[in-house]
Scaffold this motif. Sequence first.
Motif, PDB file in Angstrom:
ATOM      1  N   ALA A   1       0.847  -1.193   0.000  1.00  0.00           N
ATOM      2  CA  ALA A   1       0.000   0.000   0.000  1.00  0.00           C
ATOM      3  C   ALA A   1       0.879   1.239   0.000  1.00  0.00           C
ATOM      4  O   ALA A   1       1.985   1.225   0.553  1.00  0.00           O
ATOM      5  N   VAL A   2       0.395   2.279  -0.659  1.00  0.00           N
ATOM      6  CA  VAL A   2       1.109   3.559  -0.725  1.00  0.00           C
ATOM      7  C   VAL A   2       0.096   4.681  -0.548  1.00  0.00           C
ATOM      8  O   VAL A   2      -0.978   4.626  -1.159  1.00  0.00           O
ATOM      9  N   ILE A   3       0.472   5.673   0.249  1.00  0.00           N
ATOM     10  CA  ILE A   3      -0.364   6.871   0.382  1.00  0.00           C
ATOM     11  C   ILE A   3       0.485   8.060  -0.042  1.00  0.00           C
ATOM     12  O   ILE A   3       1.594   8.257   0.468  1.00  0.00           O
TER      13      ILE A   3
ATOM     14  N   GLU B   1       2.975  13.841  -6.025  1.00  0.00           N
ATOM     15  CA  GLU B   1       4.138  13.036  -5.653  1.00  0.00           C
ATOM     16  C   GLU B   1       4.282  11.834  -6.583  1.00  0.00           C
ATOM     17  O   GLU B   1       3.371  11.477  -7.323  1.00  0.00           O
ATOM     18  N   ASP B   2       5.464  11.203  -6.514  1.00  0.00           N
ATOM     19  CA  ASP B   2       5.769  10.069  -7.388  1.00  0.00           C
ATOM     20  C   ASP B   2       5.672   8.757  -6.608  1.00  0.00           C
ATOM     21  O   ASP B   2       5.807   8.739  -5.372  1.00  0.00           O
TER      22      ASP B   2
ATOM     23  N   LYS C   1       2.048  10.141 -17.674  1.00  0.00           N
ATOM     24  CA  LYS C   1       3.009  10.129 -16.580  1.00  0.00           C
ATOM     25  C   LYS C   1       3.095   8.767 -15.915  1.00  0.00           C
ATOM     26  O   LYS C   1       3.519   8.654 -14.761  1.00  0.00           O
ATOM     27  N   ILE C   2       2.697   7.734 -16.632  1.00  0.00           N
ATOM     28  CA  ILE C   2       2.795   6.380 -16.120  1.00  0.00           C
ATOM     29  C   ILE C   2       3.689   5.585 -17.059  1.00  0.00           C
ATOM     30  O   ILE C   2       3.468   5.566 -18.269  1.00  0.00           O
ATOM     31  N   SER C   3       4.710   4.977 -16.509  1.00  0.00           N
ATOM     32  CA  SER C   3       5.631   4.196 -17.328  1.00  0.00           C
ATOM     33  C   SER C   3       6.015   2.935 -16.577  1.00  0.00           C
ATOM     34  O   SER C   3       5.732   2.778 -15.381  1.00  0.00           O
ATOM     35  N   ALA C   4       6.654   2.016 -17.301  1.00  0.00           N
ATOM     36  CA  ALA C   4       7.045   0.753 -16.683  1.00  0.00           C
ATOM     37  C   ALA C   4       8.304   0.240 -17.339  1.00  0.00           C
ATOM     38  O   ALA C   4       8.626   0.597 -18.480  1.00  0.00           O
ATOM     39  N   SER C   5       9.011  -0.599 -16.608  1.00  0.00           N
ATOM     40  CA  SER C   5      10.222  -1.218 -17.134  1.00  0.00           C
ATOM     41  C   SER C   5      10.178  -2.713 -16.840  1.00  0.00           C
ATOM     42  O   SER C   5       9.480  -3.179 -15.935  1.00  0.00           O
ATOM     43  N   PHE C   6      10.976  -3.446 -17.614  1.00  0.00           N
ATOM     44  CA  PHE C   6      11.069  -4.907 -17.477  1.00  0.00           C
ATOM     45  C   PHE C   6      12.552  -5.209 -17.489  1.00  0.00           C
ATOM     46  O   PHE C   6      13.232  -4.872 -18.464  1.00  0.00           O
TER      47      PHE C   6
ATOM     48  N   LEU D   1       4.803   6.018 -11.416  1.00  0.00           N
ATOM     49  CA  LEU D   1       3.727   7.005 -11.505  1.00  0.00           C
ATOM     50  C   LEU D   1       4.342   8.360 -11.115  1.00  0.00           C
ATOM     51  O   LEU D   1       4.792   8.540  -9.978  1.00  0.00           O
ATOM     52  N   THR D   2       4.339   9.266 -12.052  1.00  0.00           N
ATOM     53  CA  THR D   2       4.998  10.553 -11.864  1.00  0.00           C
ATOM     54  C   THR D   2       3.968  11.645 -11.682  1.00  0.00           C
ATOM     55  O   THR D   2       2.959  11.674 -12.404  1.00  0.00           O
TER      56      THR D   2
END
Lengths: 114, 109
Positions: free
Chosen positions: B9-11, B16-17, B59-64, B75-76
């Motif tokens: 979980a993140v708040i 914020e990123d 502003k959403i990216s992903a890496s593998f 999430l930026t």
Amino acid sequence: DAMVIQNPRYQVTQFGKPVTLSCSQTLNHNVMYWYQQKSSQAPKLLFHYYDKDFNNEADTPDNFQSRRPNTSFCFLDIRSPGLGDAAMYLCATSRDPTGREKLFFGSGTQLSVL
Amino acid sequence: QQPVQSPQAVILREGEDAVINCSSSKALYSVHWYRQKHGEAPVFLMILLKGGEQKGHDKISASFNEKKQQSSLYLTASQLSYSGTYFCGTGQGAQKLVFGQGTRLTINP
């Protein structure tokens, strides 16, 4: 336009009374999946069809059955629902059976068992 | 085998990123990312197929990663609409996509 349609959106059944959930798609995808999702948990794959080939997950209870009469429709039958079967049931489709194409989800059927 | 997501979980405050990780003990065929809002179906974000791949939109990216055992979702400058539970789904062989346990993201004004 909705591409994967699930009916009904909410379903209430009684303990032990058979229930059928339906899913239809307008995408002409070969693969159709049924996932069970309990509150605050990940979707859990129950089974899927690749065309007419049925693939059952090893830990899916026998109480759960599925039918796919044609490309567009797929049904989930719960023969004798128990209280533990209350969950959101998600139908999804994809073009490719290898997990290399995205899944299109329906809006789900929330099943309650009284 | 279920992939492991972290954190659970993140708040955040708006703007914020955040980074969400998804890892497996085995090399994966693919990694999917979905966002699910309460009572709704998961919505597809992106899919990664190749080791070393990076992908993104808005502003959403992903890496593998190169070994294809870990993926991260970035999430930026988060917006309120980013709130929800994020699931990674990993392709572990023909005809099977297994989801991680999810990361609940809450964005406060």
